[in-house]
Design an enzyme around this catalytic site. Structure first.
Site, PDB file in Angstrom:
ATOM      1  N   GLU A  43      43.619  21.505  25.275  1.00 65.70           N
ATOM      2  CA  GLU A  43      44.421  20.497  24.565  1.00 65.70           C
ATOM      3  C   GLU A  43      43.967  19.137  25.084  1.00 65.70           C
ATOM      4  OE1 GLU A  43      46.795  20.721  22.195  1.00 65.70           O
ATOM      5  OE2 GLU A  43      46.799  22.893  22.036  1.00 65.70           O
ATOM      6  N   CYS A  82      48.950  11.617  23.939  1.00 61.54           N
ATOM      7  CA  CYS A  82      47.697  12.079  23.333  1.00 61.54           C
ATOM      8  C   CYS A  82      47.645  11.800  21.834  1.00 61.54           C
ATOM      9  CB  CYS A  82      47.516  13.558  23.601  1.00 61.54           C
ATOM     10  SG  CYS A  82      48.919  14.533  23.034  1.00 61.54           S
TER      11      CYS A  82
END
Ligand code: NAD
Length: 490
Positions: A224, A259
């Site tokens: 991720e 993110c």
């Protein structure tokens, strides 16, 4: 004294200690303890209770690590872990059930199903920016799928890391779920071991280290990662709403240290001044005239990141492009929301993920040019567009490759548990959330059931032309051809 002993324990976590730990968890997994529904359910309940009982401790730890405002901690960390647990508890029996699938004539008579089985002993390494969520959301998937788990939270959020280690020890089954605190040395010792899956959240440089370590044992990974998530703003949209949604996705998410935060905006030269005005107005409404005094903005995580960010905005090529913000306070590690207009594409700020409160705006003559700019870089984790133009939306969805897309908002896809969350290309591989978390930590085992009926001689030697014709017809699947093959002489 207990503190000193704990310090000593932390120092001693080397490859040998990691190997012992994995050995213990392997034994626990081999005993079958984690496989049954009851264990999975009890661990999910434990995690839910731990989150409910300690909401205020979690909020305090996040404030200590990041100066994170309470509503952000409650909404984006506590509530998301809570919801992930609740969903898993509600759906687990259904997720665990074998999925019946069709079979073909080739195996007639038979039935088949896909059985989800736990992978074994899995490692989760998480990042500092949403340290509670990013540590425990993957744990939900891992335990729902029946695995033994080692979690290593980020050392850059030490209060949250210590809290997680303490609480997991109290609320969860420590024979199968462990937390290892620490930094690179501890992560390296863990990565040397053989795991059945490694789930890593963080930057791409370390992602490569994780993948190389995993390759030695042929261990599958979920990575991720991040990237430069663009926002395209077209003319004719409600600029006030667009600005608010950009602001809440950028500065309202850990002051840009998220993110999926908008990394940069692309808009047309004509629209840019109006968009800047709208952003300025809304920013002032949200954070006041002196945002460094606002309680509603997180601080920068540490001085390394503070220095990295100030270097990006102080570069000669861009320092005169700041049209809003720019204030900073190194003693409090604060940087105000900062907008830069018309930055050149070859500057530092456009060549790395910003991961902070700076928002550059690129301008183009026609909005369609945005797609080439986006597609010329690495594939981002998210991409956003604000437009009312149906064709432009379709073009965006069809031609922009990113982990996830949102039309007319930012970051909200993360909260839709029926959608997979993960990157593509440089922004990562694999996905989780909702059922995708269960799947990320399960092996999908193919199972075919047959009886002793219908044993076809054509499979067995000696091979003849007649048998071959029949097999070809069966593979082809046409009933007519099969009948022809049966009734034709060999
Ligand atoms: P970080 O510094 O907390 O590092 C992440 C983890 O990697 C930590 O547990 C750390 O101890 C470990 N680590 C660091 N160096 C290592 C090494 N040499 N070997 C093994 N392990 C090591 O976090 P970060 O990397 O600064 O996180 C920010 C990045 O993560 C950004 O790029 C962001 O976009 C991305 N991110 C992605 C997601 C997502 O869900 N896709 C979420 C959050 C952050």
């Amino acid at each position: 004294m207990a503190g000193a002993a704990q310090e000593e324990d932390k120092k001693l976590f080397d490859s040998g200690a990691a190997s012992t730990l994995v050995g213990e968890l392997r034994d626990a997994f081999a005993s079958g303890a984690t496989r049954g529904y009851r264990w999975r359910e009890s661990q999910l309940r434990g995690l839910l209770k731990m989150t409910d009982d300690h909401e205020q401790d979690i909020v305090a730890a996040l404030r200590s690590d990041l100066g994170k405002p309470e509503p952000e901690s409650v909404l984006y960390e506590v509530a998301m872990v809570r919801n992930a647990c609740k969903l898993a508890l509600k759906e687990l029996q259904h997720w665990m059930m074998p999925e019946k699938v069709k079979t073909s004539l080739t195996t007639f008579p038979s039935s088949a199903e896909i059985v989800s089985e736990p992978l074994g002993v899995v490692l989760i390494i998480s990042a500092w920016n949403y340290p509670y969520l990013l540590s425990l959301d993957p744990v939900v998937g891992a335990i729902a799928a029946g695995n033994a788990v080692v979690l290593k939270p980020s050392e850059l959020a030490p209060a949250t890391s210590a809290l997680i280690a303490k609480l997991v020890g109290e609320y969860m089954d420590s024979s199968s779920i462990r937390v290892v605190e620490g930094a690179v040395a501890e992560a390296t010792a863990l990565l040397e071991q053989k795991w059945d899956k490694i789930f890593y959240t963080g930057n791409g440089r370390v992602g490569r280290i994780v993948m190389a370590a995993a390759a030695k044992h042929l261990t599958p990974v979920v990575l991720e990662l991040g990237g430069k998530s663009p926002v395209v703003v077209d003319s004719g949209v409600n600029l006030q709403i667009a600005s608010r949604r950009i602001i809440v996705g950028k500065w309202g998410c850990n002051n840009g240290q998220a993110c999926v935060s908008p990394d940069y905006i692309i808009t047309t030269r004509d629209l840019a001044p109006k968009l800047v005005d709208a952003l300025k107005n809304e920013l002032e409404m949200f954070y006041g005239k002196n945002p460094l005094e606002s309680k509603d903005l997180s601080r920068i995580v540490n001085s390394n990141h503070f220095n990295r960010l100030t270097k990006l905005m102080d570069e000669d090529k861009v320092s005169d492009k700041v049209v809003y913000g720019g204030e900073r306070d190194p003693t409090k590690l604060q940087i105000a929301p900062t907008i830069l207009l018309d930055v050149p594409r070859n500057c530092l700020i456009m060549n790395e993920e910003i991961f902070g409160p700076l928002l550059p705006i690129l301008t183009v003559d026609k909005v369609e040019e945005s797609f080439d700019i986006i597609n010329s870089g690495g594939k981002p984790l998210a991409a956003y567009i604000f437009t009312n133009d149906k064709k432009l939306k379709e073009h965006f969805v069809k031609n922009v490759s990113a982990g996830g897309l949102v039309v007319n908002d930012t970051t909200v896809h993360v909260a839709v548990h029926t959608l997979p969350f993960g990157g593509v290309g440089q922004s990562g591989m694999g996905a989780y959330h909702g059922k995708f978390s269960f799947d990320a930590f399960s092996h999908k085992k193919a199972v075919v059931y047959r009886s002793f009926m219908g044993d076809a001689a054509m499979r067995y030697p000696p091979y003849t032309n007649g048998k071959l014709r029949l097999m070809k017809a069966l593979l082809g699947g046409s009933i007519l051809d099969i009948l022809r093959a049966i009734f034709r002489r060999s």
